[in-house]
Write a protein that holds these residues in place. Structure first.
Motif, short mmCIF file in Angstrom:
data_model
loop_
_atom_site.label_atom_id
_atom_site.label_comp_id
_atom_site.label_asym_id
_atom_site.label_seq_id
_atom_site.Cartn_x
_atom_site.Cartn_y
_atom_site.Cartn_z
N LEU A 220 0.81 -1.22 0.00
CA LEU A 220 0.00 0.00 0.00
C LEU A 220 0.85 1.28 0.00
N ILE A 221 2.06 1.19 0.52
CA ILE A 221 2.88 2.39 0.72
C ILE A 221 3.19 3.15 -0.57
N PRO A 222 3.58 2.51 -1.67
CA PRO A 222 3.89 3.31 -2.88
C PRO A 222 2.71 4.18 -3.33
N ASN A 223 1.49 3.64 -3.27
CA ASN A 223 0.32 4.44 -3.67
C ASN A 223 0.11 5.62 -2.72
N LEU A 224 0.31 5.38 -1.43
CA LEU A 224 0.16 6.45 -0.45
C LEU A 224 1.20 7.55 -0.69
N VAL A 225 2.44 7.15 -0.92
CA VAL A 225 3.51 8.11 -1.15
C VAL A 225 3.21 8.95 -2.40
N GLU A 226 2.76 8.30 -3.47
CA GLU A 226 2.45 9.03 -4.70
C GLU A 226 1.30 10.02 -4.49
N ALA B 105 8.25 5.85 10.10
CA ALA B 105 8.25 6.72 8.91
C ALA B 105 6.83 6.88 8.37
N LEU B 106 6.07 5.80 8.39
CA LEU B 106 4.69 5.85 7.91
C LEU B 106 3.84 6.75 8.80
N GLY B 107 4.07 6.67 10.10
CA GLY B 107 3.35 7.54 11.05
C GLY B 107 3.65 9.01 10.79
N ARG B 108 4.93 9.32 10.49
CA ARG B 108 5.29 10.72 10.19
C ARG B 108 4.62 11.18 8.90
N LEU B 109 4.53 10.28 7.92
CA LEU B 109 3.88 10.63 6.65
C LEU B 109 2.39 10.94 6.87
N LEU B 110 1.73 10.12 7.66
CA LEU B 110 0.31 10.36 7.93
C LEU B 110 0.11 11.64 8.75
N ALA B 111 1.07 11.96 9.62
CA ALA B 111 0.97 13.18 10.41
C ALA B 111 1.12 14.42 9.53
N VAL B 112 1.93 14.30 8.47
CA VAL B 112 2.13 15.41 7.54
C VAL B 112 0.80 15.84 6.91
N SER C 79 -8.74 15.86 2.31
CA SER C 79 -10.07 15.64 1.73
C SER C 79 -10.01 14.83 0.42
N ASN C 80 -8.80 14.48 -0.04
CA ASN C 80 -8.64 13.70 -1.27
C ASN C 80 -9.15 12.28 -1.06
N GLN C 81 -10.02 11.80 -1.93
CA GLN C 81 -10.63 10.47 -1.77
C GLN C 81 -9.60 9.34 -1.82
N ASN C 82 -8.62 9.48 -2.73
CA ASN C 82 -7.58 8.44 -2.80
C ASN C 82 -6.80 8.36 -1.50
N PHE C 83 -6.43 9.55 -0.97
CA PHE C 83 -5.68 9.57 0.27
C PHE C 83 -6.51 8.98 1.41
N LEU C 84 -7.77 9.38 1.50
CA LEU C 84 -8.63 8.87 2.57
C LEU C 84 -8.79 7.35 2.49
N ALA C 85 -8.94 6.83 1.27
CA ALA C 85 -9.08 5.38 1.10
C ALA C 85 -7.79 4.67 1.49
N LEU C 86 -6.65 5.22 1.05
CA LEU C 86 -5.36 4.61 1.39
C LEU C 86 -5.09 4.69 2.89
N GLN C 87 -5.41 5.84 3.49
CA GLN C 87 -5.21 6.00 4.93
C GLN C 87 -6.06 4.97 5.69
N SER C 88 -7.28 4.78 5.25
CA SER C 88 -8.16 3.79 5.89
C SER C 88 -7.59 2.38 5.74
N GLN C 89 -7.07 2.06 4.56
CA GLN C 89 -6.50 0.73 4.34
C GLN C 89 -5.25 0.52 5.18
N ILE C 90 -4.42 1.57 5.29
CA ILE C 90 -3.21 1.47 6.12
C ILE C 90 -3.60 1.25 7.57
N GLU C 91 -4.57 2.02 8.06
CA GLU C 91 -5.01 1.87 9.45
C GLU C 91 -5.57 0.48 9.69
N GLY C 92 -6.37 -0.01 8.75
CA GLY C 92 -6.90 -1.37 8.88
C GLY C 92 -5.80 -2.42 8.88
#
Length: 201
Positions: free
Chosen positions: A55-61, A113-120, A129-142
């Motif tokens: 999941l990380i590459p999509n989140l980073v992009e 590092a992932l925690g710092r990215l989400l904090a950013v 508010s970006n739907q892709n980001f919200l979906a990826l964030q939800s998947q990462i948390e899950g």
């Protein structure tokens, strides 16, 4: 056929059946059963870490498009992921303390590092508010939740296996039939993770 000869022929299968039941009931299968259970739980842990890594590459992009100035954080995540995925992991990892620690340290670094990215993301309302980001964030948390559950299950399976090696009757079988079986490693918490965060108002 005379009765005494028939009785002699029946004695051997009955004796073998009795011996099999006695061995089965005395814990001879306890060590391999617990070992296989722990290995299965270890596979669950690896699957969840792999899911997170995928999941990380999509989140980073997604973050990169909104937070160009956060290059350091993005680089840290990419480097931590590369390090975590480069650690060699196989069946021997769970019985090798040094190899297990290397794996755990790499995953801990990636988590940080992932925690710092989400904090950013807090600093970028458009990103939040970006739907892709919200979906990826939800998947990462899950996935983080799944990792926690898989680690808990693995720790319990290792506890059962290691206890079987040290207690009666498993200790007898460990010293005779299963001499090559070593205790398995379990996850620990680093000193940094154990420190209570300081709250300043």
């Amino acid at each position: 056929m005379p009765a005494s000869r028939l009785a002699t022929r029946l004695r051997l299968p009955v004796l073998l059946l009795t011996l099999g039941l006695a061995l089965g009931g005395c814990g001879i299968n306890g060590i391999p059963t617990a070992e296989e259970q722990a290995k299965a739980k270890w596979s669950d842990v690896l699957n969840q870490y792999q899911r997170r890594s995928d999941l990380i590459p999509n989140l980073v992009e997604t973050v990169k498009g909104y937070a160009q100035q956060e290059k350091d954080v993005l680089t840290q995540v990419v480097e931590a992921r590369a390090k975590a995925t480069s650690v060699r992991v196989d069946a021997s990892t769970i019985t090798d303390p040094a190899q297990f620690k290397q794996f755990q340290d790499a995953q801990t670094q990636l988590s940080g590092a992932l925690g710092r990215l989400l904090a950013v993301s807090e600093a970028y309302p458009d990103l939040k508010s970006n739907q892709n980001f919200l979906a990826l964030q939800s998947q990462i948390e899950g996935t983080e939740n799944r990792i926690a559950v898989a680690r808990r299950d693995y720790i319990e399976a290792v506890r059962v296996y290691n206890t079987e090696l040290k207690t009666f009757p498993g200790a007898i079988w460990a010293s005779t039939l299963y001499r090559n079986n070593k205790p398995m490693e379990t996850f620990t918490i680093s000193e940094q993770q154990m420190q209570v965060p300081k709250v300043k108002f």
